[in-house]
Design a protein around this motif. Structure first.
Motif, PDB file in Angstrom:
ATOM      1  N   UNK A   1       6.137  -7.447   6.462  1.00  0.00           N
ATOM      2  CA  UNK A   1       5.612  -6.445   7.384  1.00  0.00           C
ATOM      3  C   UNK A   1       4.650  -7.193   8.293  1.00  0.00           C
ATOM      4  N   UNK A   2       4.966  -7.400   9.547  1.00  0.00           N
ATOM      5  CA  UNK A   2       4.208  -8.341  10.382  1.00  0.00           C
ATOM      6  C   UNK A   2       2.754  -7.950  10.633  1.00  0.00           C
ATOM      7  N   UNK A   3       2.478  -6.690  10.776  1.00  0.00           N
ATOM      8  CA  UNK A   3       1.109  -6.241  11.034  1.00  0.00           C
ATOM      9  C   UNK A   3       0.857  -4.981  10.199  1.00  0.00           C
ATOM     10  N   UNK A   4       0.455  -5.182   8.974  1.00  0.00           N
ATOM     11  CA  UNK A   4       0.330  -4.060   8.042  1.00  0.00           C
ATOM     12  C   UNK A   4      -0.743  -3.066   8.496  1.00  0.00           C
ATOM     13  N   UNK A   5      -0.449  -1.794   8.330  1.00  0.00           N
ATOM     14  CA  UNK A   5      -1.425  -0.738   8.600  1.00  0.00           C
ATOM     15  C   UNK A   5      -1.681   0.034   7.306  1.00  0.00           C
ATOM     16  N   UNK A   6      -2.696   0.869   7.328  1.00  0.00           N
ATOM     17  CA  UNK A   6      -3.032   1.643   6.130  1.00  0.00           C
ATOM     18  C   UNK A   6      -1.863   2.524   5.704  1.00  0.00           C
ATOM     19  N   UNK A   7      -1.049   2.954   6.666  1.00  0.00           N
ATOM     20  CA  UNK A   7       0.095   3.810   6.355  1.00  0.00           C
ATOM     21  C   UNK A   7       1.229   3.061   5.665  1.00  0.00           C
ATOM     22  N   UNK A   8       1.112   1.743   5.594  1.00  0.00           N
ATOM     23  CA  UNK A   8       2.128   0.971   4.881  1.00  0.00           C
ATOM     24  C   UNK A   8       1.845   0.898   3.388  1.00  0.00           C
ATOM     25  N   UNK A   9       0.729   1.451   2.953  1.00  0.00           N
ATOM     26  CA  UNK A   9       0.438   1.490   1.516  1.00  0.00           C
ATOM     27  C   UNK A   9       1.505   2.329   0.830  1.00  0.00           C
ATOM     28  N   UNK A  10       2.226   1.707  -0.113  1.00  0.00           N
ATOM     29  CA  UNK A  10       3.363   2.372  -0.753  1.00  0.00           C
ATOM     30  C   UNK A  10       3.884   1.465  -1.867  1.00  0.00           C
ATOM     31  N   UNK A  11       4.831   1.986  -2.637  1.00  0.00           N
ATOM     32  CA  UNK A  11       5.567   1.163  -3.594  1.00  0.00           C
ATOM     33  C   UNK A  11       6.825   0.671  -2.892  1.00  0.00           C
ATOM     34  N   UNK A  12       7.024  -0.642  -2.908  1.00  0.00           N
ATOM     35  CA  UNK A  12       8.166  -1.251  -2.235  1.00  0.00           C
ATOM     36  C   UNK A  12       9.190  -1.691  -3.282  1.00  0.00           C
ATOM     37  N   UNK A  13      10.413  -1.242  -3.086  1.00  0.00           N
ATOM     38  CA  UNK A  13      11.480  -1.537  -4.030  1.00  0.00           C
ATOM     39  C   UNK A  13      12.488  -2.497  -3.414  1.00  0.00           C
TER      40      UNK A  13
END
Lengths: 112, 119
Positions: A75-87
């Motif tokens: 994820x090139x520029x992570x934001x707070x909304x990218x907080x998640x479980x990644x599978x």
């Protein structure tokens, strides 16, 4: 389906790149690598998938090693909304109505 | 991307009652839909594969008489939890399989989930 191994959790600073690794050493030649994410109490969201070439879309980039035994979701520029479980999921596709087998995933926490 | 809806988003029921959950593909047809269940702090577990016009295929350990699946049209699959008990309380998620117009792969789109609480 090949089994995948992911770290249980990772932190990333907001605005920085998040690199999420996945090992899939038993992947078969006709299996794709899929990435989904699940934000708390929501359904999984498709991110990207690939077979052997690196892939990029508006959400992320997928880097697959030449031997296909591992991959990295970026994820090139992570934001707070990218907080998640990644599978990271390995599955046959292309006309096959094959279900996806979800592992434990990586809990990514993007920190302000 | 394609949209899959679920209804209701949240349901609370008494033990012994039946609950129906609908899964709809809003802008594409799906001959195959999947039903998953997710307990707190756990991953998604596949319950069954639903094929339009035929009987669903259940995963090992999932009671087909308790979790009734009907896939009567190309845009609707329903999951009915019969005689629900507190241990059936969970997050139920459906997905629908769509063929992308840009490539040959089948892409799975997930619904937002239904939170079932059985008292």
């Amino acid at each position: 389906d090949a089994k995948t191994t992911q770290p249980p959790s990772m932190d990333c600073a907001e605005g920085r790149a998040a690199n999420l690794p996945c090992n899939h050493s038993t992947i078969s030649g006709n299996e794709y690598v899929y990435w989904y994410r699940q934000i708390h109490s929501q359904g999984p969201q498709y991110i990207i998938h690939g077979l052997k070439n690196n892939e990029t879309n508006e959400m992320a980039s997928l880097i697959i090693t030449e031997d296909r035994k591992s991959s990295t979701l970026i994820l090139p520029h992570a934001t707070l909304r990218d907080t998640a479980v990644y599978y990271c999921i390995v599955a046959i596709s292309s006309g096959s109505a094959r279900q996806l087998t979800f592992g434990s995933g990586t809990q990514l926490t993007v920190l302000p | 991307g394609a949209v899959v809806s679920q209804h209701p988003s949240r349901v609370i029921c008494k033990s012994g009652t039946s609950v129906k959950i609908e899964c709809r593909s809003l802008d594409f047809q799906a001959t195959t839909m999947f039903w998953y269940r997710q307990f707190p702090k756990q991953s998604l577990m596949l319950m069954a594969t639903s094929n339009e016009g035929s009987k669903a295929t259940y995963e090992q350990g999932v009671e087909k008489d308790k979790f009734l699946i009907n896939h009567a049209s190309l845009t609707l699959s329903t999951l009915t939890v019969t005689s629900a008990h507190p241990e059936d309380s969970s997050f139920y998620i459906c997905s629908a399989l769509a063929t992308s117009g840009r490539s040959s792969y089948n892409e799975q789109f997930f619904g937002p989930g239904t939170r079932l609480t059985v008292l």
